[in-house]
Design an enzyme around this catalytic site. Structure first.
Site, PDB file in Angstrom:
ATOM      1  N   ARG A  29       4.072   0.936  -9.876  1.00 44.72           N
ATOM      2  CA  ARG A  29       4.246  -0.397  -9.323  1.00 44.72           C
ATOM      3  C   ARG A  29       2.894  -0.946  -8.896  1.00 44.72           C
ATOM      4  O   ARG A  29       1.963  -0.181  -8.623  1.00 44.72           O
ATOM      5  CB  ARG A  29       5.192  -0.363  -8.104  1.00 44.72           C
ATOM      6  CG  ARG A  29       6.603   0.128  -8.435  1.00 44.72           C
ATOM      7  CD  ARG A  29       7.337  -0.908  -9.263  1.00 44.72           C
ATOM      8  NE  ARG A  29       8.724  -0.547  -9.505  1.00 44.72           N
ATOM      9  CZ  ARG A  29       9.173   0.036 -10.605  1.00 44.72           C
ATOM     10  NH1 ARG A  29       8.324   0.340 -11.577  1.00 44.72           N
ATOM     11  NH2 ARG A  29      10.446   0.307 -10.752  1.00 44.72           N
ATOM     12  N   THR A  30       2.800  -2.261  -8.809  1.00 40.32           N
ATOM     13  CA  THR A  30       1.566  -2.878  -8.328  1.00 40.32           C
ATOM     14  C   THR A  30       1.358  -2.503  -6.866  1.00 40.32           C
ATOM     15  O   THR A  30       2.193  -2.800  -6.016  1.00 40.32           O
ATOM     16  CB  THR A  30       1.643  -4.411  -8.450  1.00 40.32           C
ATOM     17  OG1 THR A  30       1.857  -4.749  -9.817  1.00 40.32           O
ATOM     18  CG2 THR A  30       0.348  -5.057  -7.959  1.00 40.32           C
ATOM     19  N   GLN A  31       0.266  -1.830  -6.583  1.00 37.53           N
ATOM     20  CA  GLN A  31      -0.015  -1.388  -5.220  1.00 37.53           C
ATOM     21  C   GLN A  31      -0.891  -2.379  -4.472  1.00 37.53           C
ATOM     22  O   GLN A  31      -0.809  -2.486  -3.260  1.00 37.53           O
ATOM     23  CB  GLN A  31      -0.712  -0.019  -5.249  1.00 37.53           C
ATOM     24  CG  GLN A  31       0.134   1.087  -5.870  1.00 37.53           C
ATOM     25  CD  GLN A  31       1.416   1.347  -5.086  1.00 37.53           C
ATOM     26  OE1 GLN A  31       1.386   1.519  -3.885  1.00 37.53           O
ATOM     27  NE2 GLN A  31       2.536   1.323  -5.784  1.00 37.53           N
ATOM     28  N   TYR A  32      -1.729  -3.080  -5.188  1.00 34.97           N
ATOM     29  CA  TYR A  32      -2.639  -4.025  -4.560  1.00 34.97           C
ATOM     30  C   TYR A  32      -2.728  -5.284  -5.421  1.00 34.97           C
ATOM     31  O   TYR A  32      -2.843  -5.185  -6.640  1.00 34.97           O
ATOM     32  CB  TYR A  32      -4.042  -3.423  -4.403  1.00 34.97           C
ATOM     33  CG  TYR A  32      -4.078  -2.156  -3.595  1.00 34.97           C
ATOM     34  CD1 TYR A  32      -4.073  -2.206  -2.204  1.00 34.97           C
ATOM     35  CD2 TYR A  32      -4.109  -0.915  -4.209  1.00 34.97           C
ATOM     36  CE1 TYR A  32      -4.100  -1.045  -1.449  1.00 34.97           C
ATOM     37  CE2 TYR A  32      -4.134   0.263  -3.468  1.00 34.97           C
ATOM     38  CZ  TYR A  32      -4.133   0.183  -2.080  1.00 34.97           C
ATOM     39  OH  TYR A  32      -4.144   1.337  -1.341  1.00 34.97           O
TER      40      TYR A  32
ATOM     41  N   TRP B 134       3.885 -10.281  -4.836  1.00 34.34           N
ATOM     42  CA  TRP B 134       2.967 -10.322  -3.694  1.00 34.34           C
ATOM     43  C   TRP B 134       2.609 -11.754  -3.319  1.00 34.34           C
ATOM     44  O   TRP B 134       1.464 -12.188  -3.464  1.00 34.34           O
ATOM     45  CB  TRP B 134       1.713  -9.505  -4.013  1.00 34.34           C
ATOM     46  CG  TRP B 134       1.971  -8.041  -4.078  1.00 34.34           C
ATOM     47  CD1 TRP B 134       2.651  -7.378  -5.051  1.00 34.34           C
ATOM     48  CD2 TRP B 134       1.563  -7.050  -3.125  1.00 34.34           C
ATOM     49  NE1 TRP B 134       2.691  -6.028  -4.775  1.00 34.34           N
ATOM     50  CE2 TRP B 134       2.024  -5.800  -3.601  1.00 34.34           C
ATOM     51  CE3 TRP B 134       0.842  -7.102  -1.932  1.00 34.34           C
ATOM     52  CZ2 TRP B 134       1.797  -4.622  -2.922  1.00 34.34           C
ATOM     53  CZ3 TRP B 134       0.610  -5.927  -1.250  1.00 34.34           C
ATOM     54  CH2 TRP B 134       1.084  -4.706  -1.734  1.00 34.34           C
TER      55      TRP B 134
END
Length: 248
Positions: free
Chosen positions: A24-27, A131
């Site tokens: 998954r996109t962490q940042y 995000w």
């Protein structure tokens, strides 16, 4: 799984086919900072800068972070810009579907806000969040102004003034003191510009290039980018480390 004839490593659309875990996109990578919005006499006014930061680098300086949705709604976003682009494709599909129904009804800002709340909460439950912090502003069929915000985990609320990012700490105290729902347009714009100026002074991820959108019963308009006058002669600016022991 595809096995190239050249003997290169196998390829797969799904990483699980190769035994690798799903990730998954962490940042977030390219991000935007604060969105500010207030109600005023004729509708709602929204403001933000046009910076897309690549980490701490001020990389993209002409990024539009607000978009009209339908005739009387504007959606603006802070956070990851590519996720906002994905959200705009969902909204484009939604407005196209609504247009094709041709039933005389139009999407209200309340419906757009509710839809985006469900989208962000759904992605949060998949542990793959979008995000973004979103601001949804518009004027409904009853000519009543609407202003709401949705966080990246699907927390939603409405108010007479909202702000995301650093703006929630820097701008909202000004809004609490000076904003009122029947304020004239020139007063509302001056208040937003004061708040933008404060955010520019205090947020290193901001630039002096802004856009302001207005939403009224006549429709939504987004201004061309422009800069604000600034002043750097204040005593506190001359030696900002004077009261911060240990800084350099």
């Amino acid at each position: 799984v595809l096995h190239p004839s050249t003997g290169a490593a196998p390829l797969a659309v799904d990483p699980a086919e190769l035994g690798d875990p799903h990730t998954r996109t962490q940042y977030p990578y390219v991000t935007g900072t604060s969105i500010l919005a207030i109600k005023y006499k004729d509708g709602v006014m929204i403001a933000c800068d046009t910076l897309g930061s690549y980490g701490s680098t001020k990389r993209y300086k002409s990024v539009q972070r607000m978009q009209a949705v339908g005739e009387n709604t504007v959606v603006a976003a802070s956070g990851e810009y590519s996720d906002f682009a994905y959200i705009l494709t969902l909204l484009d599909e939604l407005t196209t579907s609504d247009y094709c129904l041709d039933d005389g009804q139009k999407l209200s800002p309340q419906e757009v806000c509710s839809y985006l709340t469900r989208v962000l909460y759904n992605r949060r439950n998949k542990f793959d969040p979008l995000w973004n912090s979103l601001v949804i502003a518009g004027v409904g069929a009853n000519s009543e102004a609407f202003l709401g915000t949705v966080s990246m985990i699907g927390v939603q609320f409405t108010d007479s003034h909202v702000a995301t990012g650093f703006g929630a700490h820097l701008a909202r105290p000004l809004f609490r003191e000076k904003q009122y729902d029947d304020m004239p347009a020139d007063e509302a714009r001056a208040l937003l510009e004061d708040a933008l100026r404060v955010c520019y002074y205090r947020d290193k991820q901001s630039i002096n290039k802004f856009q302001i959108a207005t939403v009224t019963t006549a429709g939504a308009t987004i201004s061309e980018p422009y800069s604000l006058s600034t002043a750097w002669h204040y005593e506190a600016f001359k030696n900002p480390a004077a009261q911060a022991v240990g800084t350099w």
